[in-house]
Design an enzyme around this catalytic site. Structure first.
Site, mmCIF file in Angstrom:
data_model
loop_
_atom_site.group_PDB
_atom_site.id
_atom_site.type_symbol
_atom_site.label_atom_id
_atom_site.label_comp_id
_atom_site.label_asym_id
_atom_site.label_seq_id
_atom_site.Cartn_x
_atom_site.Cartn_y
_atom_site.Cartn_z
ATOM 1 N N LEU A 99 20.385 48.214 22.933
ATOM 2 C CA LEU A 99 20.835 47.803 23.799
ATOM 3 C C LEU A 99 22.287 48.651 24.807
ATOM 4 C CD1 LEU A 99 21.960 43.945 23.890
ATOM 5 C CD2 LEU A 99 19.432 45.468 24.317
ATOM 6 N N THR A 100 22.567 49.506 25.547
ATOM 7 C CA THR A 100 24.034 50.644 25.892
ATOM 8 C C THR A 100 25.124 49.838 24.978
ATOM 9 O OG1 THR A 100 23.315 50.558 27.873
ATOM 10 C CG2 THR A 100 25.440 51.212 28.027
ATOM 11 N N GLY A 102 28.511 49.940 23.447
ATOM 12 C CA GLY A 102 30.117 49.525 24.371
ATOM 13 C C GLY A 102 30.488 50.400 23.572
ATOM 14 N N SER A 103 32.263 49.322 24.893
ATOM 15 C CA SER A 103 33.060 50.707 23.412
ATOM 16 C C SER A 103 33.625 50.609 22.613
ATOM 17 C CB SER A 103 34.639 50.417 25.003
ATOM 18 O OG SER A 103 34.921 49.171 24.695
ATOM 19 N N GLY A 105 30.981 50.150 19.631
ATOM 20 C CA GLY A 105 29.991 50.215 18.601
ATOM 21 C C GLY A 105 28.547 50.071 19.194
ATOM 22 N N ARG A 106 27.842 50.173 18.711
ATOM 23 C CA ARG A 106 26.778 49.822 19.237
ATOM 24 C C ARG A 106 25.549 48.311 18.658
ATOM 25 N NH1 ARG A 106 24.471 54.690 20.723
ATOM 26 N NH2 ARG A 106 25.119 56.594 20.015
ATOM 27 N N VAL A 107 25.175 48.261 19.777
ATOM 28 C CA VAL A 107 24.782 46.959 20.097
ATOM 29 C C VAL A 107 23.433 46.950 20.362
ATOM 30 C CG1 VAL A 107 24.528 45.094 21.479
ATOM 31 C CG2 VAL A 107 26.787 46.163 21.726
ATOM 32 N N LYS A 122 26.049 44.002 16.319
ATOM 33 C CA LYS A 122 26.753 44.495 16.984
ATOM 34 C C LYS A 122 27.439 45.703 16.093
ATOM 35 C CE LYS A 122 30.785 44.561 19.756
ATOM 36 N NZ LYS A 122 32.369 43.445 20.324
ATOM 37 N N ASP A 207 39.039 38.692 29.161
ATOM 38 C CA ASP A 207 37.694 39.086 29.850
ATOM 39 C C ASP A 207 36.852 38.093 30.029
ATOM 40 O OD1 ASP A 207 36.319 41.521 31.036
ATOM 41 O OD2 ASP A 207 36.161 41.795 28.988
#
Length: 382
Positions: A99-100, A102-103, A105-107, A122, A207
């Site tokens: 997945l894209t 996140g701010s 880490g890798r997902v 994550k 959030d």
């Protein structure tokens, strides 16, 4: 659902929550809870799932078709895709989709040898991802995402999370219609139950938005992505900007002191979007960090203008940044605490409009807590 509350609409809209900013005084977080094995969906993860990115739509890329540019890291805190895969493999996981990032880490969607159910990994630097992992390790509620495991490899932390079929944003997009009031209330009740639990533990999420509500079915919903969460919070404090501009509460946008009531505002936006799809109250999200800061001001002006906030609805503290910076933009064309005129254009169900109106009280002190909201008749009937 019957409109049993219709006769009391006038009284409800004129009745406000206790103006005190009180919050529960609770003991520290409970001890770590054992890993759980929730039901999984076999569907592929949607593009907005499990990401900390707060602005704009997210996209995921299949492992086999990722472009070379995807391999480049814009942030040294994010491990390279190859490194993240190596870490996943070292723990016995086979990555089936990336997945894209996140701010923080890798997902990745992955499966573990001998376990057919997919999970989400994550993977990020220990200092940031580990903080989120420690928070999730100590919470246990069916409406809050349950962390299955935390794995550490050198300076990298890997969170193992359950895989959900969709997030609420994608669910709405695919349905391409309003969610019926009875289903929307079932979803919102679960969100509020999760917030009630978190707030009792002195955690604020910061959030809450449709992208961070994960769903397998209408009656299986949870709050996810705790990358912006803050702990411990009891009294309103200067906690800074966090989360997403379009769903941030006025006090957050003004950089005033805030507490758990900020989550209630955001949950109100979520309810509105379920009931009014595809209409939204506030649009035009920022695309860069610089625009994010600038848009906090414009977003707050948009809230005041759209809802026609009366000066009486501002906080009573004249020293509040919200009062000092924005009361001059308030309007007298609408009586305080009466129906927001903008609701007329979307024709909300009476129960839904009442709830949204309460949750979008401009003054956080007048905003009901999750506990108070759950005591309302429309939830008691579920």
């Amino acid at each position: 659902m019957e409109n049993k509350q219709c006769d009391h609409l006038t009284d409800w809209f004129s009745t406000t929550s206790d103006a005190s900013e009180s919050m529960d005084t609770t003991p520290p977080l409970p001890p770590p809870t054992p890993s759980v094995d929730p039901s999984y969906s076999g569907a592929a993860a949607d593009e907005d799932l499990y990401s900390d990115i707060s602005e704009g739509d997210l996209e995921y890329s299949d492992c086999d078709s990722a472009s070379e540019s995807d391999e480049d890291d814009d942030d040294c805190l994010i491990p390279s895709k190859e490194k993240a895969r190596e870490v996943a493999a070292s723990f016995g996981y086979t990555v089936i989709k990336t997945l894209t990032p996140g701010s923080e880490g890798r997902v990745m969607v992955a499966t573990k040898d001998g376990q057919p159910e997919p999970v989400v990994l994550k993977i990020g630097q220990k200092g940031t991802t580990l903080i989120e992992a420690m928070m999730l390790r100590n919470v246990n509620h069916p409406s809050v995402i349950q962390m299955k495991d935390t794995l550490v490899s050198g300076a990298i932390t890997c969170m193992v999370l359950p895989h959900y079929s969709s997030d609420l944003y994608t669910f709405l997009t695919k349905e391409s219609r309003r969610i019926p009031i009875d289903q929307a209330l079932i979803i919102e009740k679960q969100i509020l139950e999760g917030l009630r639990y978190l707030h009792a533990q002195r955690i604020i999420h910061r959030d809450v938005k449709t992208e961070n509500i994960f769903i397998n079915s209408v009656d299986q919903v949870c709050i996810a992505d705790f990358g912006a969460a803050q702990f411990p919070v009891v009294e309103p404090a200067d906690l800074g900007l966090a989360g997403t501009v379009e769903t941030n509460a006025p006090e957050v946008l003004a950089r005033a002191k805030y507490n758990s009531k900020a989550d209630i505002w955001s949950a109100g936006i979520v309810l509105f979007e379920m009931l009014a799809y595809p209409s939204t109250l506030f649009e035009d999200p920022p695309s860069t960090p610089e625009e994010y800061v600038k848009s906090c001001h414009s977003q707050l002006l948009k809230i005041i203008s759209t809802l026609k906030i009366n000066p009486e609805e501002f906080p009573r503290d004249p020293g509040s940044r919200l009062v000092r910076g924005y009361i001059e933009y308030s309007r007298l064309e609408r009586n305080a605490y009466t129906r927001y005129p903008c609701f007329q254009r979307v024709n909300l169900h009476i129960d839904g409009e009442f709830l949204v109106h309460k949750m979008l009280a401009f003054n956080a002190a007048m905003r009901p807590s999750a506990e108070e909201l759950l005591s309302y008749p429309m939830f008691a009937q579920l």
